[in-house]
Design an enzyme around this catalytic site. Structure first.
Site: not given
Ligand SMILES: O=P(O)(O)OC[C@H]1O[C@H](OP(=O)(O)OP(=O)(O)O)[C@H](O)[C@@H]1O
Ligand SMILES: O=c1cc[nH]c(=O)[nH]1
Ligand SMILES: [Mg+2]
Length: 209
Positions: A104, A108, A200, A203
């Site tokens: 994400r 944005t 997160d 993370d």
């Molecule tokens: O519903 P949304 O607003 O799209 O947010 C949710 C997304 O954000 C996080 O991923 P992230 O972008 O942090 O990627 P990662 O899993 O690589 O940390 C989470 O694991 C989802 O995939």
């Molecule tokens: O709360 C949140 C939202 C998006 N992605 C995450 O990992 N946590």
């Molecule tokens: Mg993430």
């Protein structure tokens, strides 16, 4: 209308509380996500079809049920969805695993796709798309778009924590996708994080922050 089900089993809720806790370290976080994924998989596979089989026990002959052999696929959204895969495979080890890589954009909140690899017969499989978080819904919606574009016909989505905004966006975009959630939280904050959520997920799973 899609089914929106909160899996409120006490074991799921108990473990989720420790997943949320800021004092839970990476090792324990990973173990708990894995355990909750197993428990959730148990709940969402209740409708798997069975078929009758002839059996012979030490006492005599009879019939008993076995799984009818429905083809399943588990699709984690990278990265954080990876933390749920092993837990599901504990229960359905014959499932194939596909991957959709999305992150994400932090400014944005738009999803950016960077990798897709799916089982060849994806159109014949019942797919369980997994990601711990459904926040704005952008990532899950885009992952389903990606799966449908490649022929997927049967998809359900399983996540640990959802925000109402994400559930609405997802059901508007994909009313054919049932959603299974461990907890439906209050809202999103100004950075698009779920409140209270767990922070997160990627993370915390991989120790990258
Ligand atoms: O519903 P949304 O607003 O799209 O947010 C949710 C997304 O954000 C996080 O991923 P992230 O972008 O942090 O990627 P990662 O899993 O690589 O940390 C989470 O694991 C989802 O995939
Ligand atoms: O709360 C949140 C939202 C998006 N992605 C995450 O990992 N946590
Ligand atoms: Mg993430």
């Amino acid at each position: 209308m899609p089914k929106i089900q909160v899996l409120d089993h006490p074991l799921i809720q108990h473990k989720l509380t420790y997943i949320r806790d800021i004092n839970t370290g990476t090792k324990e976080f990973r173990e708990l996500v894995d355990e909750v994924a197993t428990l959730m998989a148990y709940e969402i596979t209740r409708d798997l079809p069975l078929t009758e089989k002839e059996i012979e026990t030490p006492i005599g002959k009879g019939t008993s049920d076995v799984l009818a052999g429905k083809k399943l696929g588990i699709i984690p959204i990278l990265r954080a969805g990876l933390g749920m895969v092993e837990g599901i495979l504990n229960l359905i080890p014959a499932a194939k695993v596909g991957h959709v890589g999305l992150y994400r954009d932090p400014e944005t909140f738009e999803p950016v796709e960077y990798y897709v690899k799916l089982p060849k017969d994806v159109s014949e499989r019942d797919l369980i798309l997994v990601d711990p978080m459904l926040a704005t819904g952008g990532s899950a919606i885009e992952a389903v778009n990606s799966l449908k574009k490649r022929g997927a016909k049967s998809i359900r989505f399983m996540c640990l924590i959802a925000a109402p905004e994400g559930v609405k966006a997802m059901t508007d975009a994909h009313p054919d996708v049932d959603i299974y959630i461990a907890a439906l939280d209050e809202k999103l904050d100004e950075n698009g994080y779920i409140v209270p959520g767990l922070g997160d997920a990627g993370d915390r799973l991989f120790g990258t922050k």
